[in-house]
Design an enzyme around this catalytic site. Sequence first.
Site, PDB file in Angstrom:
ATOM      1  N   GLY A  73       0.831  -1.188   0.000  1.00  0.00           N
ATOM      2  CA  GLY A  73       0.000   0.000   0.000  1.00  0.00           C
ATOM      3  C   GLY A  73       0.870   1.244   0.000  1.00  0.00           C
ATOM      4  N   GLN A  78       2.866  10.047   1.260  1.00  0.00           N
ATOM      5  CA  GLN A  78       4.197   9.430   1.348  1.00  0.00           C
ATOM      6  C   GLN A  78       5.095   9.796   0.173  1.00  0.00           C
ATOM      7  OE1 GLN A  78       2.456   5.317   2.185  1.00  0.00           O
ATOM      8  NE2 GLN A  78       4.386   5.226   3.306  1.00  0.00           N
ATOM      9  N   CYS A 118       6.026  -0.081   7.373  1.00  0.00           N
ATOM     10  CA  CYS A 118       5.640   1.100   6.615  1.00  0.00           C
ATOM     11  C   CYS A 118       6.814   1.508   5.728  1.00  0.00           C
ATOM     12  CB  CYS A 118       5.285   2.234   7.583  1.00  0.00           C
ATOM     13  SG  CYS A 118       4.794   3.756   6.757  1.00  0.00           S
ATOM     14  N   LEU A 119       6.541   1.835   4.469  1.00  0.00           N
ATOM     15  CA  LEU A 119       7.624   2.223   3.561  1.00  0.00           C
ATOM     16  C   LEU A 119       8.301   3.519   4.016  1.00  0.00           C
ATOM     17  CD1 LEU A 119       5.990   1.403   0.084  1.00  0.00           C
ATOM     18  CD2 LEU A 119       7.649   0.042   1.368  1.00  0.00           C
ATOM     19  N   HIS A 160      -4.423   1.534   7.358  1.00  0.00           N
ATOM     20  CA  HIS A 160      -3.061   2.063   7.504  1.00  0.00           C
ATOM     21  C   HIS A 160      -2.843   3.241   6.550  1.00  0.00           C
ATOM     22  CE1 HIS A 160       1.501   1.333   7.836  1.00  0.00           C
ATOM     23  NE2 HIS A 160       1.397   2.184   6.833  1.00  0.00           N
ATOM     24  N   GLU A 161      -3.248   3.056   5.277  1.00  0.00           N
ATOM     25  CA  GLU A 161      -3.032   4.117   4.284  1.00  0.00           C
ATOM     26  C   GLU A 161      -3.944   5.314   4.550  1.00  0.00           C
ATOM     27  OE1 GLU A 161      -0.395   3.728   2.740  1.00  0.00           O
ATOM     28  OE2 GLU A 161      -0.209   1.558   3.027  1.00  0.00           O
ATOM     29  N   HIS A 164      -2.381   7.567   6.973  1.00  0.00           N
ATOM     30  CA  HIS A 164      -1.395   8.466   6.356  1.00  0.00           C
ATOM     31  C   HIS A 164      -2.065   9.742   5.844  1.00  0.00           C
ATOM     32  CE1 HIS A 164       2.439   6.415   6.338  1.00  0.00           C
ATOM     33  NE2 HIS A 164       1.932   5.303   5.847  1.00  0.00           N
TER      34      HIS A 164
HETATM   35 ZN    ZN Z   1       2.772   3.444   5.874  1.00  0.00          ZN
END
Ligand code: ZN
Length: 197
Positions: A73, A78, A118-119, A160-161, A164
């Site tokens: 995701g 991000q 998380c990226l 989660h996204e 963000h």
């Molecule tokens: Zn993340």
Amino acid sequence: MSEELQERVEEERERASLDPEVAARRNAALRQVRQFPDPVLKTRALPVERFDDALRDEVVRMGHLMEDALGIGLAATQVGNLQRLLVYRVEQDSPVNALVNPVIEWSGDELETAEEGCLSLPRVLVEVERPVHVRVRAQDEHGEPLVIEASGLEARVIQHEMDHLDGVLILERTSRDQRKQAMRAMREAEREPERAS
Ligand code: ZN
């Protein structure tokens, strides 16, 4: 099912650590993803009003970045784009899903705790409790209304996204102990950049 998918994600990461080409592509993608403590990650994104080619191009670009980074995701914040837009894909062979202006319309009472990465927080894995079932109302990249009924890993990724898009990271969703450990891991990664993945 969700455990199986989580294993698949881990397998792909494993493959990345073994295959130098996959690893190089992942590192190049991660360089385009904002990393903690970039202040943009704490910023609330704004509703999308124009469903134009620029938006659709961004969906394609984010989908490729997510795949190259071996993520499941990615939220627009991000990549420094403050629009309420996210992409995700939990099944390896399915197309990338894009959600624009997503809203959680309903979430079930059943909660589940699982590890999340998380990226924007490489090397961090913390336990996060979330509802197992959600219904999300959104639009696609053409402005068409969507209703998604998601469970398990898919529900977790979407939540989660969506966090963000509100400037919320998993560090704020976990226990104080796990947050401390995560901060320590990130400080250590900074001291040894060549080993950071
Ligand atoms: Zn993340």
